[in-house]
Design an enzyme around this catalytic site. Structure first.
Site, PDB file in Angstrom:
ATOM      1  N   TYR A 176       0.860  -1.178   0.000  1.00 56.87           N
ATOM      2  CA  TYR A 176       0.000   0.000   0.000  1.00 56.87           C
ATOM      3  C   TYR A 176       0.889   1.219   0.000  1.00 56.87           C
ATOM      4  CZ  TYR A 176      -4.988  -0.324  -0.060  1.00 56.87           C
ATOM      5  OH  TYR A 176      -6.276  -0.430  -0.493  1.00 56.87           O
ATOM      6  N   GLU A 218      -0.443   4.810  -0.398  1.00 54.69           N
ATOM      7  CA  GLU A 218      -1.201   6.061  -0.540  1.00 54.69           C
ATOM      8  C   GLU A 218      -0.322   7.236  -0.160  1.00 54.69           C
ATOM      9  OE1 GLU A 218      -5.040   6.496   1.429  1.00 54.69           O
ATOM     10  OE2 GLU A 218      -5.471   4.478   0.696  1.00 54.69           O
ATOM     11  N   ASP A 254      -5.806  15.663 -23.566  1.00 50.70           N
ATOM     12  CA  ASP A 254      -5.792  14.217 -23.311  1.00 50.70           C
ATOM     13  C   ASP A 254      -5.062  13.581 -24.495  1.00 50.70           C
ATOM     14  OD1 ASP A 254      -6.309  11.539 -23.046  1.00 50.70           O
ATOM     15  OD2 ASP A 254      -8.473  11.775 -22.678  1.00 50.70           O
ATOM     16  N   THR A 284      -2.786   7.858 -21.353  1.00 53.75           N
ATOM     17  CA  THR A 284      -2.602   6.466 -20.971  1.00 53.75           C
ATOM     18  C   THR A 284      -1.118   6.178 -21.171  1.00 53.75           C
ATOM     19  OG1 THR A 284      -2.906   5.688 -23.233  1.00 53.75           O
ATOM     20  CG2 THR A 284      -4.871   5.757 -21.841  1.00 53.75           C
ATOM     21  N   LYS A 302      -0.888   2.845 -24.904  1.00 54.44           N
ATOM     22  CA  LYS A 302      -1.250   2.916 -26.327  1.00 54.44           C
ATOM     23  C   LYS A 302       0.036   3.155 -27.117  1.00 54.44           C
ATOM     24  CE  LYS A 302      -5.994   4.151 -25.139  1.00 54.44           C
ATOM     25  NZ  LYS A 302      -7.102   5.121 -25.257  1.00 54.44           N
ATOM     26  N   ARG A 313      -0.360  -1.078 -18.899  1.00 60.43           N
ATOM     27  CA  ARG A 313      -1.710  -0.530 -18.856  1.00 60.43           C
ATOM     28  C   ARG A 313      -1.796   0.457 -17.701  1.00 60.43           C
ATOM     29  NH1 ARG A 313      -5.999  -1.394 -21.448  1.00 60.43           N
ATOM     30  NH2 ARG A 313      -4.655  -2.574 -22.805  1.00 60.43           N
TER      31      ARG A 313
END
Ligand SMILES: *Cc1c(COP(=O)(O)O)cnc(C)c1O
Length: 478
Positions: free
Chosen positions: A64, A66, A241, A270, A273, A279
């Site tokens: 974790y 955060e 974007d 992203t 791509k 991903r």
């Protein structure tokens, strides 16, 4: 490193998985076979490097983390800090960005982070300011009511869906369309190109808080300098974007007015791509938005995925090497060869060609819907996706277009000669497919006929095109 190392790594991994759930190991192996055998022209897909893939399969997944580098809500994040800082540094250097936030799990998540950052930065709400400076407990019910109303009543101007914009740019089926009052700019019906004067006019009338540039299915360059001037003229924040074309920006094919990073206040993308990473998603921004962007988790994102951030660091390091610029240029050369091959054979292309990684065929010229064309091509071993064309008469489900892109095949090493042969295969399938009819005799938008022998023949020809360019050549699972 020996090529053998890649084979050993993947084979050993599958052996370990097979001992627990053999069906998963089998499915992973089958996926490699399928990807190796298909002529993948999906504009949003690619093949990440073995190093990128392997960076994801490890114990970073167990952490974790955060918070941000050096300021975590959990102990023991020193190694996560290392990879997150590395990924961010590579991203800043690669794109020349002031700040990079590499936690978003996907492109849509990156957009949510950006929307929140802009709202938090721009909405002049006393209640919001209180909430921002940790006086949350002092907020009254009336403050909360005002805050929700003010945040939810902002305006966004983005590219329309049927001109190639993305669902997350303020459209109703997505939360962005529920958060924002949206208006869109389209393309000129005659040329298919963005008409910047119309964008400026829409901006003047609508006065958006956010002007969004970027697309999923527009086959041309976008002039981000002009869009920034339009945003400035109405006091809007300019967001780009670049999910689809980040690889072309990274590879310096899009420079000057066409590189969004120096022009936009905030850029989302992203990483999987044309950028050819794992991903995931990423946000780049100017310094004044950095603090808000860094609140992405837990504001709108679930806990970071440290294994994916490790893979982002690997992929971004790859994208900084000189051969990535060659790759990016070959993507565009291939798309243009594909477009030329299709045009020469009589296809109709939206905008009449391409100057990026994708080509949009208007298949109504073949008497087909996008859905019929997509399925007939799939029967013939050619993987594409259907897509709306501007002012599409067939709607977003059946559509009238086929979107094809070259990032994946370029990774495999196919070149312009193979693109011309690919154009021949596509054109043959589309000319030989005929639209079917419903039971009552009306034209069907889904049914079609294509001779099975022809489909088989084209599949074999597609396989022949791929054979000299094996996918993951160093990986042998047998
Ligand atoms: C693909 C895409 C996204 C969504 O990315 P995901 O990783 O699938 O969430 C967002 N914006 C644009 C423009 C895209 O093309």
């Amino acid at each position: 490193m020996s090529r053998n190392a890649e084979s050993t790594a993947f084979r050993s991994a599958l052996e370990v998985i097979r001992a627990v759930e053999p069906r998963v190991a089998d499915a992973i192996g089958a996926e490699l076979t399928d990807q190796r055998e298909s002529l993948k022209l999906i504009a949003s897909e690619n093949y990440a490097s073995p190093a990128t893939l392997l960076a994801m399969g490890n114990w970073f997944s167990d952490k974790y983390a955060e918070g941000t580098v050096g300021r975590r809500f959990y102990a023991g994040c020193q190694n996560v800090d290392t990879v997150e800082a590395l990924a961010a540094e590579h991203a800043r250097e690669l794109f020349g960005a002031a700040h990079a936030y590499v936690q978003p799990h996907s492109g849509i998540d990156a957009n949510l982070v950006a929307f929140w950052a802009v709202l938090a930065d721009r909405v002049e709400s006393p209640a919001l300011k209180k909430a921002q400076v940790r006086q949350v407990n002092d907020l009254t019910e009336a403050d909360w009511f005002a805050l929700r109303r003010e945040l939810g009543n902002q305006r966004m101007l983005g590219m329309s869906l049927d001109a190639g914009g993305h669902l997350t740019h303020g459209f109703r089926p997505n939360i962005s369309g529920k958060m924002f009052d949206q208006r869109s700019y389209g393309t000129d019906p005659a040329t298919g190109l963005i008409d910047y004067d119309r964008v400026a006019e829409a901006a003047r009338e609508f006065k958006p808080l956010i002007l969004v540039g970027g697309y999923s299915a527009y086959p041309r360059k976008v002039n981000f300098r002009i869009l920034r001037e339009i945003a400035d003229s109405v006091g809007a924040t300019f967001m780009v974007d670049m999910a689809h074309f980040a690889g072309l920006v990274a590879g310096k094919v899009f420079t000057g007015d066409f590189d969004p990073v120096p022009h936009a206040h905030i850029v989302t993308t992203t990483t999987h791509k044309s950028l050819r990473g794992p991903r995931g998603g990423m946000v780049l921004c100017q310094p004044e938005l950095a603090d808000q962007v860094d609140r992405g988790c837990p504001m709108v994102l679930g806990g970071p995925l440290p294994h994916v951030m490790a893979a982002k660091a690997v992929a971004l390091a790859e994208a900084r090497r000189p051969d990535f610029a060659d790759y990016a240029q070959r993507i565009v050369d291939n798309a243009q060869a594909l477009a030329d091959g299709l045009l020469r054979r009589g296809a109709t292309l939206v905008t009449g060609g391409t100057d990026n990684h994708l080509v949009l065929i208007d298949v109504s010229g073949y008497g087909l819907t996008g859905r019929q064309a997509e399925q007939a091509l799939l029967d013939s071993g050619i993987v594409t996706n259907r897509n709306s064309v501007p002012q599409d008469p067939n709607g977003a489900w059946y559509t009238s277009g086929i979107r094809i892109g070259t990032p994946a095949l370029t990774t495999r090493g196919l070149g312009t000669a193979e693109m011309d042969q690919t154009a021949e295969l596509i054109h043959t399938v589309l000319t030989q497919t005929t639209a079917g009819a419903n039971a009552d005799g009306t034209p069907s938008k889904a049914k079609y006929t294509l001779d099975a022998d022809l489909a088989d023949k084209i599949s074999r020809q597609a396989a022949d095109l791929l054979a000299p360019h094996p996918l993951y050549p160093a990986v042998d699972l047998t």
